[in-house]
Design a protein around this motif. Sequence first.
Motif, PDB file in Angstrom:
ATOM      1  N   VAL A  86       0.852  -1.183   0.000  1.00 47.52           N
ATOM      2  CA  VAL A  86       0.000   0.000   0.000  1.00 47.52           C
ATOM      3  C   VAL A  86       0.889   1.235   0.000  1.00 47.52           C
ATOM      4  N   VAL A  87       0.656   2.124  -0.963  1.00 49.78           N
ATOM      5  CA  VAL A  87       1.515   3.294  -1.137  1.00 49.78           C
ATOM      6  C   VAL A  87       0.655   4.538  -1.359  1.00 49.78           C
ATOM      7  N   SER A  88       1.270   5.703  -1.202  1.00 45.40           N
ATOM      8  CA  SER A  88       0.540   6.954  -1.447  1.00 45.40           C
ATOM      9  C   SER A  88       1.487   8.013  -1.977  1.00 45.40           C
ATOM     10  N   ALA A  89       0.884   9.034  -2.602  1.00 47.74           N
ATOM     11  CA  ALA A  89       1.661  10.077  -3.277  1.00 47.74           C
ATOM     12  C   ALA A  89       1.475  11.437  -2.632  1.00 47.74           C
ATOM     13  N   GLY A  90       1.353  11.485  -1.309  1.00 44.33           N
ATOM     14  CA  GLY A  90       1.483  12.726  -0.595  1.00 44.33           C
ATOM     15  C   GLY A  90       0.217  13.466  -0.242  1.00 44.33           C
ATOM     16  N   ASP A  91       0.410  14.502   0.611  1.00 45.74           N
ATOM     17  CA  ASP A  91      -0.667  15.325   1.153  1.00 45.74           C
ATOM     18  C   ASP A  91      -1.686  14.486   1.910  1.00 45.74           C
ATOM     19  N   LEU A  92      -1.182  13.596   2.736  1.00 44.81           N
ATOM     20  CA  LEU A  92      -2.077  12.822   3.594  1.00 44.81           C
ATOM     21  C   LEU A  92      -2.608  13.676   4.725  1.00 44.81           C
ATOM     22  N   THR A  93      -1.806  14.678   5.121  1.00 46.47           N
ATOM     23  CA  THR A  93      -2.150  15.522   6.251  1.00 46.47           C
ATOM     24  C   THR A  93      -2.083  16.989   5.845  1.00 46.47           C
ATOM     25  N   SER A  94      -2.586  17.832   6.734  1.00 54.37           N
ATOM     26  CA  SER A  94      -2.699  19.280   6.562  1.00 54.37           C
ATOM     27  C   SER A  94      -3.792  19.604   5.545  1.00 54.37           C
ATOM     28  N   ALA A  95      -4.230  20.863   5.577  1.00 52.87           N
ATOM     29  CA  ALA A  95      -5.444  21.263   4.837  1.00 52.87           C
ATOM     30  C   ALA A  95      -6.553  20.271   5.155  1.00 52.87           C
ATOM     31  N   SER A  96      -6.681  19.957   6.444  1.00 58.56           N
ATOM     32  CA  SER A  96      -7.544  18.873   6.914  1.00 58.56           C
ATOM     33  C   SER A  96      -8.769  19.421   7.633  1.00 58.56           C
ATOM     34  N   PRO A  97      -9.843  18.619   7.706  1.00 54.86           N
ATOM     35  CA  PRO A  97     -10.982  18.993   8.539  1.00 54.86           C
ATOM     36  C   PRO A  97     -10.586  19.097  10.005  1.00 54.86           C
ATOM     37  N   LEU A  98     -11.440  19.761  10.766  1.00 56.80           N
ATOM     38  CA  LEU A  98     -11.142  20.055  12.160  1.00 56.80           C
ATOM     39  C   LEU A  98     -10.836  18.809  12.976  1.00 56.80           C
ATOM     40  N   SER A 113      -1.976   4.298   9.315  1.00 61.46           N
ATOM     41  CA  SER A 113      -1.112   3.201   9.773  1.00 61.46           C
ATOM     42  C   SER A 113      -1.946   1.959  10.045  1.00 61.46           C
ATOM     43  N   MET A 114      -3.098   2.136  10.668  1.00 66.51           N
ATOM     44  CA  MET A 114      -3.997   1.016  10.924  1.00 66.51           C
ATOM     45  C   MET A 114      -4.505   0.401   9.623  1.00 66.51           C
ATOM     46  N   ALA A 115      -4.684   1.224   8.598  1.00 66.58           N
ATOM     47  CA  ALA A 115      -5.170   0.727   7.309  1.00 66.58           C
ATOM     48  C   ALA A 115      -4.109  -0.048   6.544  1.00 66.58           C
ATOM     49  N   GLY A 116      -2.856   0.052   6.956  1.00 66.35           N
ATOM     50  CA  GLY A 116      -1.807  -0.745   6.329  1.00 66.35           C
ATOM     51  C   GLY A 116      -0.908   0.001   5.369  1.00 66.35           C
ATOM     52  N   LEU A 117      -0.968   1.328   5.352  1.00 68.54           N
ATOM     53  CA  LEU A 117      -0.081   2.095   4.479  1.00 68.54           C
ATOM     54  C   LEU A 117       1.378   1.784   4.810  1.00 68.54           C
ATOM     55  N   GLU A 118       2.218   1.644   3.768  1.00 66.95           N
ATOM     56  CA  GLU A 118       3.623   1.289   3.976  1.00 66.95           C
ATOM     57  C   GLU A 118       4.599   2.373   3.523  1.00 66.95           C
ATOM     58  N   ILE A 119       4.289   3.064   2.412  1.00 68.43           N
ATOM     59  CA  ILE A 119       5.219   4.060   1.859  1.00 68.43           C
ATOM     60  C   ILE A 119       4.418   5.279   1.404  1.00 68.43           C
ATOM     61  N   ASN A 120       4.899   6.467   1.756  1.00 74.23           N
ATOM     62  CA  ASN A 120       4.246   7.705   1.317  1.00 74.23           C
ATOM     63  C   ASN A 120       5.291   8.693   0.819  1.00 74.23           C
ATOM     64  N   ALA A 121       5.071   9.239  -0.368  1.00 78.94           N
ATOM     65  CA  ALA A 121       5.896  10.340  -0.857  1.00 78.94           C
ATOM     66  C   ALA A 121       5.343  11.637  -0.287  1.00 78.94           C
ATOM     67  N   ALA A 122       6.142  12.361   0.460  1.00 81.29           N
ATOM     68  CA  ALA A 122       5.666  13.574   1.105  1.00 81.29           C
ATOM     69  C   ALA A 122       5.161  14.573   0.072  1.00 81.29           C
ATOM     70  N   GLY A 123       4.031  15.224   0.375  1.00 80.06           N
ATOM     71  CA  GLY A 123       3.490  16.256  -0.492  1.00 80.06           C
ATOM     72  C   GLY A 123       3.792  17.643   0.049  1.00 80.06           C
ATOM     73  N   ASN A 124       3.461  18.668  -0.705  1.00 75.45           N
ATOM     74  CA  ASN A 124       3.765  20.025  -0.258  1.00 75.45           C
ATOM     75  C   ASN A 124       3.032  20.388   1.035  1.00 75.45           C
ATOM     76  N   HIS A 125       1.775  19.941   1.182  1.00 74.60           N
ATOM     77  CA  HIS A 125       1.029  20.309   2.383  1.00 74.60           C
ATOM     78  C   HIS A 125       1.603  19.661   3.634  1.00 74.60           C
ATOM     79  N   GLU A 126       2.334  18.591   3.490  1.00 70.64           N
ATOM     80  CA  GLU A 126       2.933  17.966   4.661  1.00 70.64           C
ATOM     81  C   GLU A 126       4.071  18.801   5.248  1.00 70.64           C
ATOM     82  N   PHE A 127       4.472  19.831   4.508  1.00 69.86           N
ATOM     83  CA  PHE A 127       5.463  20.779   5.017  1.00 69.86           C
ATOM     84  C   PHE A 127       4.810  22.045   5.559  1.00 69.86           C
ATOM     85  N   ASP A 128       3.471  22.104   5.606  1.00 67.07           N
ATOM     86  CA  ASP A 128       2.784  23.320   6.035  1.00 67.07           C
ATOM     87  C   ASP A 128       3.214  23.775   7.420  1.00 67.07           C
TER      88      ASP A 128
END
Length: 577
Positions: A86-98, A113-128
């Motif tokens: 399981v992989v992702s291409a960033g912006d998992l966090t920030s610009a998020s609901p309350l 993490s509970m869902a099983g994600l293993e690798i994430n490429a950091a997105g711009n919002h993750e540096f907010d």
Amino acid sequence: MKRIIVTALGALALAGCAPQRLEGPAAPVTVKIIAFNDFHGALETPGRAIELQAADGSLVKVPAGGAAYFASAVKSLRAKAANSVVVSAGDLTSASPLVSSLFLDEPTVKALSMAGLEINAAGNHEFDRGADELKRLQRGGCAKLTRVEPCQIEPFKGASYTYLAGNTIQADGTSLFPGTALRSFGSGRRKVTIGFIGLTTRLTGNYVDPAGIKGITFADEAETANKLAADLKARGADAVVMLVHEGGYPARSDQPEKCDGLSGPIVEIAKRLTPAVDVIVSGHTHRAYICDYGATDPARPLLLTSAGNNGVMLTDIDLSFDPATKRVTAKHARQVIVQGDGVTSSAGPVKPTAAFPTFAADPAVAAHVARYAAAAESRAKRVVGRASGPILRDEHDDMKESPLGLLIADSQLAATRASGAQVALMNPGGVRASIMPRDGQVTFGDLYTVQPFGNNLQVKEMTGAQLRAVLEQQFAKTDGTALLFPAGLTYSYDLSKPEGQRIIAPLIDGQPLRDDAVYRVTVNSFLGGGGDGFTAFKAGKDVAGGALDLDALEAWFARGQVVDPPALGRVKDVTPR
């Protein structure tokens, strides 16, 4: 000749004595890659449905999203595969609901993490919130690195998945996060290895507060990927998957398994990639698509995908390998819609549609989300004012005024009038959602979802010439055009004119802008630092600080009036057609 015949007869005789089975080609080794992007802390099912084209060609509204259903969909796909990641291409966090942002997105990191994600490429919002806070999300701990208190509900263990960002270059030449990861599947002669590259958009420095990324530069995506792909091949990778927080724009948004008319930065990146890259999982644009790029460029027969945003879908990718040669023999992808039990939208309830499968909520993730939702509920439901109807942002065109963008600018100008502010300018990227009142009521949670970043307002002294340069920069930025929402200022623009002459008849409080006059201009701290590529703001002189942008917006609704959506027309396009 006789010897050959005898030998052949002897072979037949032996075959008759001990029959041998002729073996065909070995079955391929298939690895399932479950991919997504731009989750943005969407723990709860969004209060709206997405519109998609069903198999019969009709358009249907689908209630999709929510971390509990998302986790269930991931686990369902993994259960069908002997090999998966399981992989992702960033912006998992920030610009998020309350419910996520209020707790520094710690609940989202845990849910994924509970869902099983293993690798994430950091997105711009993750540096907010800055590079140090992003490193805390990876490592865990309760160090207070922002104005918000960490670990409010429970100790934070950090992400079980790995952040990659190979083009985040520090002053010493090393990358802030690793650039690659290797994963092996199968065993013995049937073992195959996939190398993963993780990159953020090279324009990240334009999108986040410069104070949080001091000393970090963001290198070109394609150049970095080509170097890292060669390294992965040298280390034994049989295939290379690139996770990159940059994307494209298909012609239609309701056909997520197609990519007709795809344009945007990811197309240019793909053109410059080494053929060693087999798959690109992209993001950033919040569009969904699946593209066979080899149909466009046979020299690069890669698969290009994106899964939209907010966890409403997953991309199910299968890579098949010849176990003898270790070569990729087939690539296939499809979008899996994360449909749950239904939603209540501003137009009423939306029930699940039979056009797409439905997933049950994962009990553990559902309980986790409910815990944080309960902690945020009293603040989220506090009524701050009333509105006469929906106040909308434009979700598809950053070169159009939106009622909500203008309203935010109005609120910021009002909040800084005491400091002499005459003009306020608001960036479209900072307007994250429309305001959809319920029975006319607008809550703090509504406003927080619109403006979750917590930027301070700044009042700058700028000459008319400097302000004009800011307005001209709307059309000359290297990362694309974006119209600033004005308050106290009106003007027209003509894109047929030369750069520097495009702004027509600007008026401040109804009076012509004078290049030699000095004006006080309100912006948020992100724009004031040159964010979104508006470097011309740096020429202004800071003369006053202001409230938080969110506080200014709340004060606008707390005036005791029913708020109407502002009329459009402060900026007019007079370009000859």
